[in-house]
Write a protein that holds these residues in place. Structure first.
Motif, PDB file in Angstrom:
ATOM      1  N   UNK A  18       0.707  -1.515  -0.224  1.00  0.00           N
ATOM      2  CA  UNK A  18       0.075  -0.159  -0.463  1.00  0.00           C
ATOM      3  C   UNK A  18       0.692   1.074   0.100  1.00  0.00           C
ATOM      4  N   UNK A  19       0.429   2.570  -0.667  1.00  0.00           N
ATOM      5  CA  UNK A  19       1.597   3.844  -0.866  1.00  0.00           C
ATOM      6  C   UNK A  19       1.640   4.048   0.859  1.00  0.00           C
ATOM      7  N   UNK A  20       0.649   4.086   1.770  1.00  0.00           N
ATOM      8  CA  UNK A  20       1.036   5.081   2.941  1.00  0.00           C
ATOM      9  C   UNK A  20       1.860   3.752   4.480  1.00  0.00           C
ATOM     10  N   UNK A  21       2.815   2.292   3.724  1.00  0.00           N
ATOM     11  CA  UNK A  21       3.477   1.667   4.128  1.00  0.00           C
ATOM     12  C   UNK A  21       4.837   2.470   4.241  1.00  0.00           C
ATOM     13  N   UNK A  22       5.373   2.853   3.313  1.00  0.00           N
ATOM     14  CA  UNK A  22       6.635   3.919   3.353  1.00  0.00           C
ATOM     15  C   UNK A  22       6.239   5.080   4.810  1.00  0.00           C
ATOM     16  N   UNK A  23       5.284   5.164   3.934  1.00  0.00           N
ATOM     17  CA  UNK A  23       5.009   6.328   5.467  1.00  0.00           C
ATOM     18  C   UNK A  23       5.301   6.011   7.018  1.00  0.00           C
ATOM     19  N   UNK A  24       4.259   4.671   7.532  1.00  0.00           N
ATOM     20  CA  UNK A  24       4.362   3.926   9.033  1.00  0.00           C
ATOM     21  C   UNK A  24       5.882   3.965   9.169  1.00  0.00           C
ATOM     22  N   UNK A  25       6.967   2.782   7.841  1.00  0.00           N
ATOM     23  CA  UNK A  25       7.546   2.638   8.457  1.00  0.00           C
ATOM     24  C   UNK A  25       8.507   4.112   8.918  1.00  0.00           C
ATOM     25  N   UNK A  26       8.413   5.020   7.797  1.00  0.00           N
ATOM     26  CA  UNK A  26       9.788   6.548   8.171  1.00  0.00           C
ATOM     27  C   UNK A  26       9.220   6.572   9.970  1.00  0.00           C
ATOM     28  N   UNK A  27       8.330   6.345  10.713  1.00  0.00           N
ATOM     29  CA  UNK A  27       7.402   7.114  11.454  1.00  0.00           C
ATOM     30  C   UNK A  27       7.701   6.006  12.247  1.00  0.00           C
ATOM     31  N   UNK A  28       7.981   5.247  12.193  1.00  0.00           N
ATOM     32  CA  UNK A  28       8.286   4.090  13.886  1.00  0.00           C
ATOM     33  C   UNK A  28       9.866   4.395  13.120  1.00  0.00           C
ATOM     34  N   UNK A  29      11.091   5.053  12.640  1.00  0.00           N
ATOM     35  CA  UNK A  29      12.568   5.385  12.394  1.00  0.00           C
ATOM     36  C   UNK A  29      12.642   6.826  13.687  1.00  0.00           C
ATOM     37  N   UNK A  30      10.804   7.991  13.445  1.00  0.00           N
ATOM     38  CA  UNK A  30      11.749   8.813  14.173  1.00  0.00           C
ATOM     39  C   UNK A  30      11.282   8.816  15.802  1.00  0.00           C
ATOM     40  N   UNK A  31      12.103   9.611  16.569  1.00  0.00           N
ATOM     41  CA  UNK A  31      12.133   9.807  17.977  1.00  0.00           C
ATOM     42  C   UNK A  31      10.482   9.941  18.050  1.00  0.00           C
ATOM     43  N   UNK A  32      10.285   9.593  19.870  1.00  0.00           N
ATOM     44  CA  UNK A  32       9.047   9.969  20.002  1.00  0.00           C
ATOM     45  C   UNK A  32       8.909  10.493  19.996  1.00  0.00           C
ATOM     46  N   UNK A  33       9.576  12.151  20.368  1.00  0.00           N
ATOM     47  CA  UNK A  33       9.223  13.484  21.295  1.00  0.00           C
ATOM     48  C   UNK A  33       8.058  14.469  19.193  1.00  0.00           C
ATOM     49  N   UNK A  34       9.549  13.360  17.609  1.00  0.00           N
ATOM     50  CA  UNK A  34       8.483  13.599  16.709  1.00  0.00           C
ATOM     51  C   UNK A  34       7.985  12.980  16.247  1.00  0.00           C
ATOM     52  N   UNK A  35       7.547  12.198  16.961  1.00  0.00           N
ATOM     53  CA  UNK A  35       6.334  11.658  16.616  1.00  0.00           C
ATOM     54  C   UNK A  35       4.674  11.963  17.220  1.00  0.00           C
ATOM     55  N   UNK A  36       5.500  12.538  18.160  1.00  0.00           N
ATOM     56  CA  UNK A  36       4.032  13.290  19.477  1.00  0.00           C
ATOM     57  C   UNK A  36       3.543  14.465  18.459  1.00  0.00           C
ATOM     58  N   UNK A  37       4.725  15.180  17.822  1.00  0.00           N
ATOM     59  CA  UNK A  37       4.498  16.433  17.422  1.00  0.00           C
ATOM     60  C   UNK A  37       3.689  16.274  16.043  1.00  0.00           C
ATOM     61  N   UNK A  38       4.490  14.839  15.458  1.00  0.00           N
ATOM     62  CA  UNK A  38       3.705  15.443  14.075  1.00  0.00           C
ATOM     63  C   UNK A  38       2.584  14.470  14.536  1.00  0.00           C
TER      64      UNK A  38
END
Length: 116
Positions: free
Chosen positions: A11-31
């Motif tokens: 699915x096209x969203x898969x790469x977004x999820x994979x990149x999201x997992x690579x971020x730090x928790x604080x960056x994930x919260x902001x996003x």
């Protein structure tokens, strides 16, 4: 050939999820906060468009025309204070209950002869 078929099925969203997992928790919260704001804005816009479309289809909303209610005419007037009136809608007013008890009258005694 098998690898190409596997890539195409992602699915096209898969790469977004994979990149999201690579971020730090604080960056994930902001996003997530920013995505929430964008989602609410898109949802509000879409809802407005759907309402406008429904109004157009049903013809229920006429722009520039505001309906106002007419105050109901008085049907009852106080014997003691002529300023006190009641339309007969809702519960019996306190002044009427008190006068009926004190003067031993029925509600018909307060009726106006020719209500407007």
């Amino acid at each position: 050939m098998a690898k190409k078929a596997k890539r195409a099925s992602k699915r096209p969203e898969t790469h977004l999820v994979e990149n999201f997992k690579k971020l730090e928790v604080s960056s994930q919260a902001v996003l997530l906060l920013e995505l929430g704001k964008l989602y609410e804005k898109a949802k509000t816009t879409r809802l407005g468009l759907l309402k406008a479309e429904m109004d157009e289809i049903t013809g229920s909303k006429k722009k520039g025309v505001k309906k106002t209610r007419v105050k109901p005419a008085a049907k009852y007037r106080s014997k003691k204070d002529k300023k006190l009136t009641w339309s007969g809608r809702g519960s019996t007013p306190r002044w009427m209950k008190e006068e009926m008890k004190a003067l031993k009258l029925k509600p018909d005694a307060f009726l106006l002869k020719n209500p407007k």
